[in-house]
Every structure is written in C-alpha cells, then in structure tokens.
Design a protein around this motif. Structure first.
Motif, PDB file in Angstrom:
ATOM      1  N   ASN A 126     101.526  44.009  36.059  1.00  0.00           N
ATOM      2  CA  ASN A 126     100.221  43.818  35.429  1.00  0.00           C
ATOM      3  C   ASN A 126     100.108  42.456  34.759  1.00  0.00           C
ATOM      4  OD1 ASN A 126      99.366  46.366  36.181  1.00  0.00           O
ATOM      5  ND2 ASN A 126     100.132  47.306  34.319  1.00  0.00           N
ATOM      6  N   LYS A 127     101.214  41.909  34.297  1.00  0.00           N
ATOM      7  CA  LYS A 127     101.177  40.626  33.594  1.00  0.00           C
ATOM      8  C   LYS A 127     100.657  39.530  34.506  1.00  0.00           C
ATOM      9  CE  LYS A 127     103.983  37.483  30.829  1.00  0.00           C
ATOM     10  NZ  LYS A 127     102.876  37.108  30.018  1.00  0.00           N
ATOM     11  N   ALA A 128     101.107  39.490  35.745  1.00  0.00           N
ATOM     12  CA  ALA A 128     100.649  38.463  36.682  1.00  0.00           C
ATOM     13  C   ALA A 128      99.147  38.594  36.931  1.00  0.00           C
ATOM     14  CB  ALA A 128     101.422  38.561  37.985  1.00  0.00           C
ATOM     15  N   LYS A 129      98.668  39.818  37.079  1.00  0.00           N
ATOM     16  CA  LYS A 129      97.235  40.040  37.296  1.00  0.00           C
ATOM     17  C   LYS A 129      96.426  39.593  36.081  1.00  0.00           C
ATOM     18  CE  LYS A 129      97.839  44.100  40.226  1.00  0.00           C
ATOM     19  NZ  LYS A 129      97.585  45.548  40.290  1.00  0.00           N
ATOM     20  N   GLU A 130      96.893  39.967  34.898  1.00  0.00           N
ATOM     21  CA  GLU A 130      96.173  39.603  33.681  1.00  0.00           C
ATOM     22  C   GLU A 130      96.175  38.092  33.479  1.00  0.00           C
ATOM     23  OE1 GLU A 130      98.132  41.818  30.664  1.00  0.00           O
ATOM     24  OE2 GLU A 130      97.354  43.739  31.349  1.00  0.00           O
ATOM     25  N   ASP A 131      97.316  37.456  33.725  1.00  0.00           N
ATOM     26  CA  ASP A 131      97.393  36.004  33.579  1.00  0.00           C
ATOM     27  C   ASP A 131      96.448  35.308  34.555  1.00  0.00           C
ATOM     28  OD1 ASP A 131      99.225  36.282  31.582  1.00  0.00           O
ATOM     29  OD2 ASP A 131     100.964  35.752  32.810  1.00  0.00           O
ATOM     30  N   ALA A 132      96.374  35.803  35.785  1.00  0.00           N
ATOM     31  CA  ALA A 132      95.486  35.214  36.777  1.00  0.00           C
ATOM     32  C   ALA A 132      94.028  35.389  36.366  1.00  0.00           C
ATOM     33  CB  ALA A 132      95.731  35.836  38.145  1.00  0.00           C
ATOM     34  N   ALA A 133      93.689  36.543  35.834  1.00  0.00           N
ATOM     35  CA  ALA A 133      92.311  36.791  35.395  1.00  0.00           C
ATOM     36  C   ALA A 133      91.936  35.870  34.236  1.00  0.00           C
ATOM     37  CB  ALA A 133      92.147  38.252  34.998  1.00  0.00           C
ATOM     38  N   VAL A 134      92.843  35.706  33.279  1.00  0.00           N
ATOM     39  CA  VAL A 134      92.573  34.830  32.138  1.00  0.00           C
ATOM     40  C   VAL A 134      92.438  33.384  32.607  1.00  0.00           C
ATOM     41  CG1 VAL A 134      93.573  33.885  30.018  1.00  0.00           C
ATOM     42  CG2 VAL A 134      93.634  36.344  30.437  1.00  0.00           C
ATOM     43  N   ASP A 135      93.317  32.960  33.511  1.00  0.00           N
ATOM     44  CA  ASP A 135      93.226  31.596  34.030  1.00  0.00           C
ATOM     45  C   ASP A 135      91.896  31.361  34.742  1.00  0.00           C
ATOM     46  OD1 ASP A 135      95.704  30.977  33.020  1.00  0.00           O
ATOM     47  OD2 ASP A 135      96.761  31.314  34.921  1.00  0.00           O
TER      48      ASP A 135
END
Length: 55
Positions: free
Chosen positions: A32-41
């Motif tokens: 989930n961290k990778a998905k959340e980081d991509a969304a924030v970016d």
C-alpha cells in the motif's frame, strides 16, 4: 452493579481505540505504501503544474 455500568463505556472506547490503532499500523508500509506514495506524487505534480500555469 453500578460499577459494571461505570466501567463498560471506557472499556468499549479503549477496545475501539486499540482497533483503530491496529488498522492504522497495518496499513502503513508494504504494498500500500507504494500506491499511496504514487498517488501523493501525482497530486503534488498536478498542483505544481496548475500553479505554474497561473504564473
């Protein structure tokens, strides 16, 4: 029996609080961290592009 009715609300609230903390801790990191980081970016990139477009 008054002591039982006095203790039930704090115990129930403590149980819900512990459950919320466990959910928060479990959702941090991992896949989930990778998905959340991509969304924030993506959101930050859009906001920056919109800011540059207005200048």
């Amino acid at each position: 029996m008054d002591y039982v009715s006095a203790l039930v609300p704090p115990i129930v609230m403590a149980a819900f609080f512990i459950a919320v903390v466990r959910v928060i801790v479990k959702t941090q990191g991992g896949v989930n961290k990778a998905k959340e980081d991509a969304a924030v970016d993506a959101v930050l990139a859009r906001a920056e592009a919109a800011q540059q477009a207005t200048n």
